[in-house]
Design a protein around this motif. Structure first.
Motif, mmCIF file in Angstrom:
data_model
loop_
_atom_site.group_PDB
_atom_site.id
_atom_site.type_symbol
_atom_site.label_atom_id
_atom_site.label_comp_id
_atom_site.label_asym_id
_atom_site.label_seq_id
_atom_site.Cartn_x
_atom_site.Cartn_y
_atom_site.Cartn_z
ATOM 1 N N THR A 70 0.850 -1.182 0.000
ATOM 2 C CA THR A 70 0.000 0.000 0.000
ATOM 3 C C THR A 70 0.889 1.236 0.000
ATOM 4 N N ALA A 71 0.599 2.161 -0.905
ATOM 5 C CA ALA A 71 1.368 3.397 -1.021
ATOM 6 C C ALA A 71 0.401 4.554 -1.240
ATOM 7 N N SER A 72 0.833 5.760 -0.879
ATOM 8 C CA SER A 72 -0.022 6.928 -1.064
ATOM 9 C C SER A 72 0.820 8.150 -1.388
ATOM 10 N N ARG A 73 0.166 9.134 -1.964
ATOM 11 C CA ARG A 73 0.788 10.434 -2.196
ATOM 12 C C ARG A 73 -0.261 11.505 -1.948
ATOM 13 N N GLU A 74 0.237 12.660 -1.539
ATOM 14 C CA GLU A 74 -0.635 13.757 -1.139
ATOM 15 C C GLU A 74 -0.316 14.979 -1.976
ATOM 16 N N GLY A 79 -6.606 26.872 -3.893
ATOM 17 C CA GLY A 79 -7.837 27.483 -4.365
ATOM 18 C C GLY A 79 -9.093 26.743 -3.966
ATOM 19 N N TYR A 80 -8.977 25.613 -3.287
ATOM 20 C CA TYR A 80 -10.155 24.853 -2.896
ATOM 21 C C TYR A 80 -10.744 25.319 -1.569
ATOM 22 N N SER A 81 -10.040 26.170 -0.829
ATOM 23 C CA SER A 81 -10.570 26.635 0.460
ATOM 24 C C SER A 81 -11.888 27.372 0.267
ATOM 25 N N ASP A 82 -11.983 28.191 -0.776
ATOM 26 C CA ASP A 82 -13.223 28.918 -1.032
ATOM 27 C C ASP A 82 -14.328 27.969 -1.478
ATOM 28 N N LEU A 83 -13.982 26.911 -2.209
ATOM 29 C CA LEU A 83 -14.979 25.946 -2.664
ATOM 30 C C LEU A 83 -15.610 25.215 -1.486
ATOM 31 N N TYR A 84 -14.797 24.875 -0.483
ATOM 32 C CA TYR A 84 -15.287 24.114 0.660
ATOM 33 C C TYR A 84 -15.769 24.997 1.808
ATOM 34 N N ALA A 85 -15.650 26.315 1.681
ATOM 35 C CA ALA A 85 -16.103 27.215 2.743
ATOM 36 C C ALA A 85 -17.625 27.255 2.758
ATOM 37 N N SER A 120 -6.384 26.097 10.499
ATOM 38 C CA SER A 120 -6.720 25.316 9.313
ATOM 39 C C SER A 120 -5.463 25.014 8.496
ATOM 40 N N GLN A 121 -5.601 24.049 7.644
ATOM 41 C CA GLN A 121 -4.525 23.643 6.753
ATOM 42 C C GLN A 121 -5.059 23.769 5.335
ATOM 43 N N PRO A 122 -4.218 23.730 4.338
ATOM 44 C CA PRO A 122 -4.756 23.786 2.978
ATOM 45 C C PRO A 122 -5.480 22.483 2.643
ATOM 46 N N PRO A 123 -6.512 22.540 1.814
ATOM 47 C CA PRO A 123 -7.182 21.310 1.388
ATOM 48 C C PRO A 123 -6.193 20.400 0.654
ATOM 49 N N VAL A 124 -6.346 19.092 0.824
ATOM 50 C CA VAL A 124 -5.428 18.138 0.208
ATOM 51 C C VAL A 124 -6.198 17.031 -0.486
ATOM 52 N N GLU A 125 -5.522 16.443 -1.465
ATOM 53 C CA GLU A 125 -6.022 15.265 -2.160
ATOM 54 C C GLU A 125 -5.062 14.124 -1.856
ATOM 55 N N ARG A 142 -7.138 1.499 -6.442
ATOM 56 C CA ARG A 142 -6.714 2.894 -6.282
ATOM 57 C C ARG A 142 -7.924 3.738 -5.904
ATOM 58 N N ASP A 143 -7.737 4.628 -4.937
ATOM 59 C CA ASP A 143 -8.809 5.550 -4.587
ATOM 60 C C ASP A 143 -8.235 6.940 -4.354
ATOM 61 N N ILE A 144 -9.082 7.924 -4.528
ATOM 62 C CA ILE A 144 -8.705 9.331 -4.343
ATOM 63 C C ILE A 144 -9.689 9.948 -3.359
ATOM 64 N N ARG A 145 -9.144 10.609 -2.334
ATOM 65 C CA ARG A 145 -9.963 11.273 -1.320
ATOM 66 C C ARG A 145 -9.530 12.726 -1.210
ATOM 67 N N ARG A 146 -10.490 13.619 -1.061
ATOM 68 C CA ARG A 146 -10.200 15.044 -0.875
ATOM 69 C C ARG A 146 -10.682 15.487 0.490
ATOM 70 N N PHE A 147 -9.779 16.189 1.197
ATOM 71 C CA PHE A 147 -10.071 16.695 2.529
ATOM 72 C C PHE A 147 -10.065 18.215 2.488
ATOM 73 N N ASP A 148 -11.008 18.835 3.201
ATOM 74 C CA ASP A 148 -11.074 20.298 3.225
ATOM 75 C C ASP A 148 -10.028 20.866 4.177
ATOM 76 N N GLN A 149 -10.053 22.186 4.348
ATOM 77 C CA GLN A 149 -9.042 22.867 5.149
ATOM 78 C C GLN A 149 -9.141 22.529 6.638
ATOM 79 N N TYR A 150 -10.208 21.874 7.050
ATOM 80 C CA TYR A 150 -10.371 21.498 8.447
ATOM 81 C C TYR A 150 -10.073 20.017 8.687
#
Length: 183
Positions: A70-74, A79-85, A120-125, A142-150
């Protein structure tokens, strides 16, 4: 508290809302057929580590007895902070660098200065790849997850696509064919 027939009926009705799901969750979209391919070379797992490391993944877990990797990258999503606000918290107009200057939805003008970064932190994928090798075949998930700034999960999907799996298959074939393996 005295139990009346009405309160028992309400309790039974609420208990019905907690029923078990009728089916288990499944990958949506389903993994591509190319994500399951023949591979009988004993150096497959070593080559997989090399390929995924070259692609920017970091090794999370491995078990050679099970044939699991199992491996991952971040990746930071600028610019996604405003999208998730929350909609009421989004600025309408203006700019901000270390503070802010902007106009609201009505009358008024405000100037603000903020020091410090907040919590808060920057949003990550986060992209995660799992490989399962049974000494005859390789299965790629393989899966992709997106986390907001919180840090809250906002999106998640299966990404076992035909393009990714074919690219991995070609890279593994090239890696094992050249014999370029690290001990």
């Amino acid at each position: 508290m005295k139990w009346t027939p009405v309160s028992c009926l309400c309790l039974l009705a609420l208990g019905g809302c907690q029923a078990m799901p009728s089916s288990l969750p499944s990958a949506d979209p389903p993994p591509a057929e190319s994500c399951y391919f023949p591979s009988d070379d004993p150096a497959t797992l070593t080559a997989s580590v090399d390929v995924l490391t070259e692609w920017g993944f970091s090794l999370d877990a491995s078990d050679t007895q099970l044939g699991l990797l199992t491996a991952s990258r971040e990746k930071t999503l600028h610019g996604y902070s405003d999208l998730y606000a929350e909609p009421r918290l989004r600025p309408r107009t203006g700019f901000h660098v270390f503070g802010g200057l902007g106009s609201g939805g009505g009358a008024g003008l405000g100037v603000g200065v903020g020091l410090g970064g907040g919590f808060s932190q920057p949003p990550v994928e986060v992209e995660r790849v799992s490989l399962l090798w049974d000494r005859q075949h390789m299965r790629v998930s393989r899966d992709i997850r997106r986390f907001d700034q919180y840090g809250s999960l906002r999106e998640g999907r299966s990404a076992s696509s035909d393009g990714f799996c074919q690219q991995l298959q070609r890279a593994l074939s090239a890696q094992t064919a050249t014999g370029d393996r690290t001990p």
